[in-house]
Scaffold this motif. Structure first.
Motif, PDB file in Angstrom:
ATOM      1  N   CYS A   1     -32.415 -23.672 -17.254  1.00  0.00           N
ATOM      2  CA  CYS A   1     -31.932 -22.424 -17.376  1.00  0.00           C
ATOM      3  C   CYS A   1     -32.404 -21.717 -18.767  1.00  0.00           C
ATOM      4  O   CYS A   1     -33.358 -22.159 -19.265  1.00  0.00           O
TER       5      CYS A   1
ATOM      6  N   CYS B   1     -28.732 -20.842 -10.164  1.00  0.00           N
ATOM      7  CA  CYS B   1     -27.822 -21.533  -9.195  1.00  0.00           C
ATOM      8  C   CYS B   1     -26.836 -19.966  -8.711  1.00  0.00           C
ATOM      9  O   CYS B   1     -26.143 -19.867  -9.827  1.00  0.00           O
TER      10      CYS B   1
ATOM     11  N   ASP C   1     -28.932 -19.050 -14.993  1.00  0.00           N
ATOM     12  CA  ASP C   1     -29.629 -20.136 -14.336  1.00  0.00           C
ATOM     13  C   ASP C   1     -29.812 -19.654 -12.830  1.00  0.00           C
ATOM     14  O   ASP C   1     -29.423 -18.136 -12.412  1.00  0.00           O
TER      15      ASP C   1
ATOM     16  N   VAL D   1     -25.679 -27.488 -12.258  1.00  0.00           N
ATOM     17  CA  VAL D   1     -27.333 -26.751 -11.985  1.00  0.00           C
ATOM     18  C   VAL D   1     -28.134 -27.532 -11.585  1.00  0.00           C
ATOM     19  O   VAL D   1     -28.633 -28.348 -12.105  1.00  0.00           O
TER      20      VAL D   1
END
Length: 159
Positions: free
Chosen positions: A70, A91, A89, A65
């Motif tokens: 996160c 991503c 997260d 990531v």
């Protein structure tokens, strides 16, 4: 900025939320927090499995990531017989099991999560701006074993 929200002392709300930039030692600290909650909820029997699964999810954040940010969520399941842990997260890349040689150093994290958790999966945000990877460990599920429930994303069998 790192941020933690824990239940208020007067609250019985069974949840813990933390928003961190993950680093090399973050999994160790989150395992301690998880074990404290599990012990407090009378769920020490699932601590080892839950800690291993959490470690693997945090390792994926650190490795894959951008920015390593996160949010982690720890929930006691409504019936009180287990725990759900979520790692969210920003991503959009969905984690997958890396297929490779048995001597490869990586790619086994989701295989381990599948082996130790009773349920797990991936939920992609509707806007495509990230995902949540989650797992559940149940203290006493009659007839249920680790991996007995089909996850949202299941790793491909290895040869």
């Amino acid at each position: 900025m790192n941020h933690v929200i824990a239940p208020r002392a007067e609250s019985e709300e069974p949840v813990h939320r933390a928003d961190f930039a993950m680093g090399e030692h973050s999994a160790r600290h989150l395992r301690r927090i998880l074990r404290l909650y599990l012990n407090g909820w009378g769920l020490a029997a699932v601590a080892d499995a839950a800690e291993l699964a959490l470690t693997e999810l945090i390792a994926n954040v650190v490795r894959h990531v951008p920015g390593r940010r996160c949010q982690t969520f720890i929930f006691r399941l409504p019936d009180g017989d287990g725990v759900r842990v979520e790692v969210a997260d920003g991503c959009p890349t969905v984690p997958r099991v890396a297929e490779g040689d048995v001597l490869d150093e990586g790619g086994r994290g989701l295989v381990l999560v599948d082996a130790v958790a009773d349920k797990w999966g991936v939920e992609v945000r509707r806007d495509g701006g990230g995902k949540t990877v989650w797992f559940e460990c149940l203290a006493a599920a009659p007839g249920a074993g680790a991996g007995s429930v089909t996850p949202t994303v299941r790793p491909a069998p290895r040869p």
